[in-house]
Design a protein around this motif. Structure first.
Motif, mmCIF file in Angstrom:
data_model
loop_
_atom_site.group_PDB
_atom_site.id
_atom_site.type_symbol
_atom_site.label_atom_id
_atom_site.label_comp_id
_atom_site.label_asym_id
_atom_site.label_seq_id
_atom_site.Cartn_x
_atom_site.Cartn_y
_atom_site.Cartn_z
ATOM 1 N N VAL A 68 -7.752 12.249 -2.573
ATOM 2 C CA VAL A 68 -8.382 10.968 -2.797
ATOM 3 C C VAL A 68 -7.693 10.015 -2.566
ATOM 4 C CG1 VAL A 68 -9.285 9.686 -4.641
ATOM 5 C CG2 VAL A 68 -9.846 12.183 -4.859
ATOM 6 N N LEU A 69 -6.392 10.035 -2.633
ATOM 7 C CA LEU A 69 -5.648 8.789 -2.195
ATOM 8 C C LEU A 69 -5.697 8.748 -0.729
ATOM 9 C CD1 LEU A 69 -2.506 9.270 -4.567
ATOM 10 C CD2 LEU A 69 -4.091 7.508 -4.751
ATOM 11 N N THR A 70 -5.557 9.713 0.045
ATOM 12 C CA THR A 70 -5.500 9.745 1.669
ATOM 13 C C THR A 70 -6.757 8.974 2.084
ATOM 14 O OG1 THR A 70 -3.700 11.558 1.529
ATOM 15 C CG2 THR A 70 -5.272 11.005 3.531
ATOM 16 N N VAL A 71 -7.863 9.416 1.420
ATOM 17 C CA VAL A 71 -9.239 8.984 1.778
ATOM 18 C C VAL A 71 -9.189 7.497 1.549
ATOM 19 C CG1 VAL A 71 -11.477 8.880 1.397
ATOM 20 C CG2 VAL A 71 -10.385 10.951 1.410
ATOM 21 N N HIS A 72 -8.660 6.753 0.517
ATOM 22 C CA HIS A 72 -8.580 5.345 0.405
ATOM 23 C C HIS A 72 -7.809 4.673 0.684
ATOM 24 C CE1 HIS A 72 -11.796 5.363 -2.797
ATOM 25 N NE2 HIS A 72 -11.740 6.445 -3.028
ATOM 26 N N LEU A 73 -6.471 5.331 0.874
ATOM 27 C CA LEU A 73 -5.332 4.440 1.324
ATOM 28 C C LEU A 73 -4.684 4.632 2.418
ATOM 29 C CD1 LEU A 73 -3.476 4.162 -2.209
ATOM 30 C CD2 LEU A 73 -5.110 2.701 -1.334
ATOM 31 N N GLY A 74 -5.261 6.015 3.224
ATOM 32 C CA GLY A 74 -4.390 6.330 4.559
ATOM 33 C C GLY A 74 -3.179 7.343 4.225
ATOM 34 N N VAL A 75 -2.528 7.918 5.102
ATOM 35 C CA VAL A 75 -1.474 8.957 5.225
ATOM 36 C C VAL A 75 -0.124 7.896 5.522
ATOM 37 C CG1 VAL A 75 -0.189 10.668 6.116
ATOM 38 C CG2 VAL A 75 -2.817 10.697 6.143
ATOM 39 N N PRO A 76 0.812 7.839 4.244
ATOM 40 C CA PRO A 76 1.906 7.080 4.569
ATOM 41 C C PRO A 76 2.857 7.347 5.714
ATOM 42 C CG PRO A 76 1.592 7.944 2.136
ATOM 43 C CD PRO A 76 0.584 8.790 3.042
ATOM 44 N N PRO A 77 3.401 6.614 6.211
ATOM 45 C CA PRO A 77 4.350 7.037 7.503
ATOM 46 C C PRO A 77 5.437 7.874 7.194
ATOM 47 C CG PRO A 77 4.397 4.766 6.905
ATOM 48 C CD PRO A 77 3.211 5.049 6.074
ATOM 49 N N GLU A 78 5.762 8.626 7.722
ATOM 50 C CA GLU A 78 7.142 9.266 7.889
ATOM 51 C C GLU A 78 8.330 8.463 8.493
ATOM 52 O OE1 GLU A 78 7.837 11.844 5.868
ATOM 53 O OE2 GLU A 78 5.813 12.090 4.962
ATOM 54 N N SER A 79 7.773 7.750 9.613
ATOM 55 C CA SER A 79 8.967 7.060 10.122
ATOM 56 C C SER A 79 7.761 5.837 10.924
ATOM 57 C CB SER A 79 9.413 7.696 11.378
ATOM 58 O OG SER A 79 8.548 8.555 12.270
ATOM 59 N N PHE A 80 8.539 5.020 11.420
ATOM 60 C CA PHE A 80 8.081 3.904 12.333
ATOM 61 C C PHE A 80 8.863 3.262 13.030
ATOM 62 C CE2 PHE A 80 9.846 2.160 8.315
ATOM 63 C CZ PHE A 80 10.197 0.986 8.740
ATOM 64 N N GLY B 171 0.906 -1.222 -0.051
ATOM 65 C CA GLY B 171 -0.078 0.140 -0.026
ATOM 66 C C GLY B 171 0.929 1.202 -0.010
ATOM 67 N N PHE B 172 1.859 1.316 0.560
ATOM 68 C CA PHE B 172 2.922 2.432 0.659
ATOM 69 C C PHE B 172 3.523 2.495 -0.812
ATOM 70 C CE2 PHE B 172 7.187 4.167 1.092
ATOM 71 C CZ PHE B 172 7.066 5.218 1.677
ATOM 72 N N VAL B 173 4.021 1.644 -1.192
ATOM 73 C CA VAL B 173 4.190 2.036 -2.705
ATOM 74 C C VAL B 173 3.356 2.220 -3.572
ATOM 75 C CG1 VAL B 173 5.576 0.900 -4.696
ATOM 76 C CG2 VAL B 173 6.318 0.326 -2.425
ATOM 77 N N HIS B 174 2.255 1.623 -3.609
ATOM 78 C CA HIS B 174 1.045 2.097 -4.334
ATOM 79 C C HIS B 174 0.396 3.369 -4.164
ATOM 80 C CE1 HIS B 174 -3.722 1.094 -5.016
ATOM 81 N NE2 HIS B 174 -3.078 1.488 -6.034
ATOM 82 N N PHE B 175 0.592 3.969 -2.909
ATOM 83 C CA PHE B 175 0.270 5.390 -2.846
ATOM 84 C C PHE B 175 1.078 6.376 -3.460
ATOM 85 C CE2 PHE B 175 0.302 9.543 -0.859
ATOM 86 C CZ PHE B 175 -0.925 9.651 -0.233
ATOM 87 N N TYR B 176 2.156 6.047 -3.405
ATOM 88 C CA TYR B 176 3.184 7.134 -4.028
ATOM 89 C C TYR B 176 3.236 6.926 -5.505
ATOM 90 C CZ TYR B 176 4.584 9.174 0.497
ATOM 91 O OH TYR B 176 4.515 9.781 1.481
ATOM 92 N N ASP B 177 3.013 5.782 -5.939
ATOM 93 C CA ASP B 177 3.105 5.452 -7.309
ATOM 94 C C ASP B 177 1.845 6.219 -7.916
ATOM 95 O OD1 ASP B 177 3.432 3.936 -9.960
ATOM 96 O OD2 ASP B 177 1.389 2.928 -9.497
ATOM 97 N N LYS B 178 0.558 5.956 -7.431
ATOM 98 C CA LYS B 178 -0.446 6.843 -7.873
ATOM 99 C C LYS B 178 0.061 8.162 -7.884
ATOM 100 C CE LYS B 178 -3.642 3.720 -8.393
ATOM 101 N NZ LYS B 178 -4.363 3.182 -9.580
ATOM 102 N N LEU B 179 0.513 8.926 -6.989
ATOM 103 C CA LEU B 179 0.709 10.170 -6.928
ATOM 104 C C LEU B 179 1.730 10.772 -7.960
ATOM 105 C CD1 LEU B 179 0.263 12.752 -5.386
ATOM 106 C CD2 LEU B 179 2.143 12.451 -3.922
ATOM 107 N N GLU B 180 2.648 9.956 -8.233
ATOM 108 C CA GLU B 180 3.673 9.976 -9.234
ATOM 109 C C GLU B 180 3.170 9.922 -10.490
ATOM 110 O OE1 GLU B 180 6.655 11.416 -8.764
ATOM 111 O OE2 GLU B 180 6.829 11.535 -6.824
ATOM 112 N N LYS B 181 2.327 9.092 -10.716
ATOM 113 C CA LYS B 181 1.466 8.667 -11.873
ATOM 114 C C LYS B 181 0.847 9.956 -12.308
ATOM 115 C CE LYS B 181 1.429 3.913 -12.494
ATOM 116 N NZ LYS B 181 0.491 2.450 -12.200
ATOM 117 N N ALA B 182 0.105 10.466 -11.357
ATOM 118 C CA ALA B 182 -0.832 11.833 -11.663
ATOM 119 C C ALA B 182 -0.200 12.852 -12.094
ATOM 120 C CB ALA B 182 -1.606 12.051 -10.358
ATOM 121 N N ASN B 183 1.139 13.261 -11.445
ATOM 122 C CA ASN B 183 2.027 14.252 -11.928
ATOM 123 C C ASN B 183 2.366 13.965 -13.373
ATOM 124 O OD1 ASN B 183 3.668 16.689 -11.225
ATOM 125 N ND2 ASN B 183 5.295 15.377 -11.651
#
Length: 474
Positions: free
Chosen positions: A228-240, A106-118
């Motif tokens: 939209v991505l945040t609503v569907h997938l959540g906020v990606p973690p900055e650290s863990f 899901g983490f990779v999916h989120f940023y892939d979608k954002l980058e694809k949009a750009n």
């Protein structure tokens, strides 16, 4: 309307009297009557299944690198992300003595979608001088940010954003069922594309270019995409906090990591050097190719393929698996497959024989299947095993020079469709299926011949945006 059957095949129309002759002829054949009785009440694949091909396959292999459970992409097209992460997770399990481990898809999916949009919006700006019905523009508008992708796109995302364990960003219903997410993203992006084109002075706008307005339109659209991505997938973690229990039951807490730090700690240092090799007999071998407008991260290296004979792909995949490294690959998974048993074999079905046709009436070579749309890359998975006749092979250094000399029998494949079918989700591929239906692998350069690697230095030939070599990303 004429029903006299006066038309002849030379006229370009179907002759009614000829069809009557066909009806009478075929209806009198006992084999056709038997086939009709069967096909009208059950699936033709069950009727044409070649029992000899099935019994020739079993799940055992001489070289196997997997000892973990498969993942499940569910109702999404993220196979390339799952395959990419699956090909890399063995290193984490080996290093930390963990029984099973998954990176967050899901983490990779989120940023892939954002980058694809750009990437899409930048392309809409760059193509703003073309008419809206231009074939390339329409191709991009048809699927602005679909789930698919390529190896180079996978590497581009994780090199920029890093990776995290699955528990740090688990799956959501929307990540596993992406239809609604994609629908709404496409609506936002198509509207954004019109705004970008208008600001860029596209032919339909009737105005001149305004650079500030282009940037504003792109940023406003990206912000909407992010929401939209945040609503569907959540906020990606900055650290863990990275913690786990090893095979022996010992608990480990290794501290706080950012996604980039975790990637530096556990991803291969040479990941960016991996070579994407395809077998595309339509085009010249030992040359580089790319697909127009294919990518996700703006500014990342091009999605580039080195085209090679199928023997090169096969030997490289064997060498990597023998050395203990899983191999990401792309193929046409729907061809000659049994989804219940998890088998692929080029002789798995006798469809021509079932219909009473000559075999050549249902056969094409790989190049013609690509040219006509009969074949294309549609799924990515991971080779985790291979069955070799020589039991004394312990590393790639022991292998003969060609795959033909190695003579593999079958392959073990980690799919991402869950563990309910096949061998707990691991599929078995007869070696005769590799050449016609495997199109692409990603491997370190040490497994490839120098004459192919030399093509890395040339400017790649650009294939059109609709070329089947880009189908895995669509």
């Amino acid at each position: 309307m004429s029903t006299t059957g006066q038309n002849t095949p030379a006229d370009g129309a179907v002759a009614v009297d000829q069809v009557r002759d066909w009806n009478e002829s075929v209806g009198s054949e006992p084999a056709v009557r038997v086939a009709t009785n069967a096909a009208t009440v059950t699936d033709v694949d069950k009727l044409t299944l070649n029992r000899g091909a099935v019994t020739a396959l079993d799940t055992s292999v001489s070289h196997k690198v997997d000892d973990w459970a498969v993942a499940d992409q569910k109702r999404s097209g993220r196979c390339w992300i799952f395959a990419g992460l699956n090909s890399l997770r063995a290193a984490v399990m080996s290093k930390e003595n963990i029984k099973d481990f998954q990176f967050s898809q899901g983490f990779v999916h989120f940023y892939d979608k954002l980058e694809k949009a750009n990437h899409f919006l930048v392309a809409m700006d760059q193509l703003a001088d073309r008419e809206l019905d231009d074939r390339t523009v329409q191709r991009l508008l048809s699927q602005p940010v679909e789930d698919g992708g390529q190896w180079n796109m996978f590497v581009a995302v994780i090199e920029k954003y890093g990776v995290v364990p699955k528990y740090a960003m688990p799956e959501t219903w929307s990540s596993e069922h992406t239809a609604s997410l994609n629908r709404d993203l496409h609506t936002v992006l198509r509207r954004g594309a019109l705004r970008v084109r208008a600001a860029a002075g596209a032919p339909e706008s009737g105005s001149s270019r305004d650079d500030a307005a282009v940037v504003a339109a792109r940023e406003e659209t990206l912000r909407a995409v992010h929401r939209v991505l945040t609503v569907h997938l959540g906020v990606p973690p900055e650290s863990f906090v990275w913690q786990y229990r090893d095979k022996d039951g010992g608990f480990h807490r290794d501290g706080e990591f950012t996604p980039q730090e975790f990637g530096e700690a556990y991803l291969p240092e040479d990941l960016g050097d991996y070579v994407c090799v395809v077998n595309d007999p339509r085009n010249g071998y030992n040359h580089a190719y790319t697909v127009d407008r294919l990518g996700n991260v703006v500014g990342a290296p091009k999605v580039t393929y080195l085209n090679a004979e199928i023997d090169v792909l096969k030997r490289a995949a064997i060498a990597s698996v023998v050395d203990g490294h899983p191999v990401w690959f792309g193929c046409q998974t729907t061809a000659f497959t049994d989804r219940e048993k998890g088998y692929w074999a080029s002789d798995l079905y006798d469809r021509a024989g079932f219909y009473g046709l000559d075999a050549e009436q249902m056969e094409m070579d790989k190049a013609d299947r690509l040219r006509t749309g009969e074949s294309l890359m549609e799924h990515a998975m991971v080779f985790t095993g291979v069955d070799l006749p020589d039991e004394n092979v312990s590393s790639s250094a022991d292998l003969p020079a060609t795959a033909e000399e190695i003579a593999p029998r079958r392959w073990r494949v980690e799919n991402s469709w869950g563990d309910e079918k096949a061998d707990k989700g691991f599929w078995t591929m007869a070696d005769n299926w590799f050449a016609p239906y495997v199109f692409e692998i990603a491997v370190p350069p040490r497994y490839l011949p120098e004459e192919l690697l030399a093509a890395r230095d040339e400017e790649p030939t650009v294939l059109p945006a609709w070329d089947p070599m880009g189908a895995l990303a669509k």
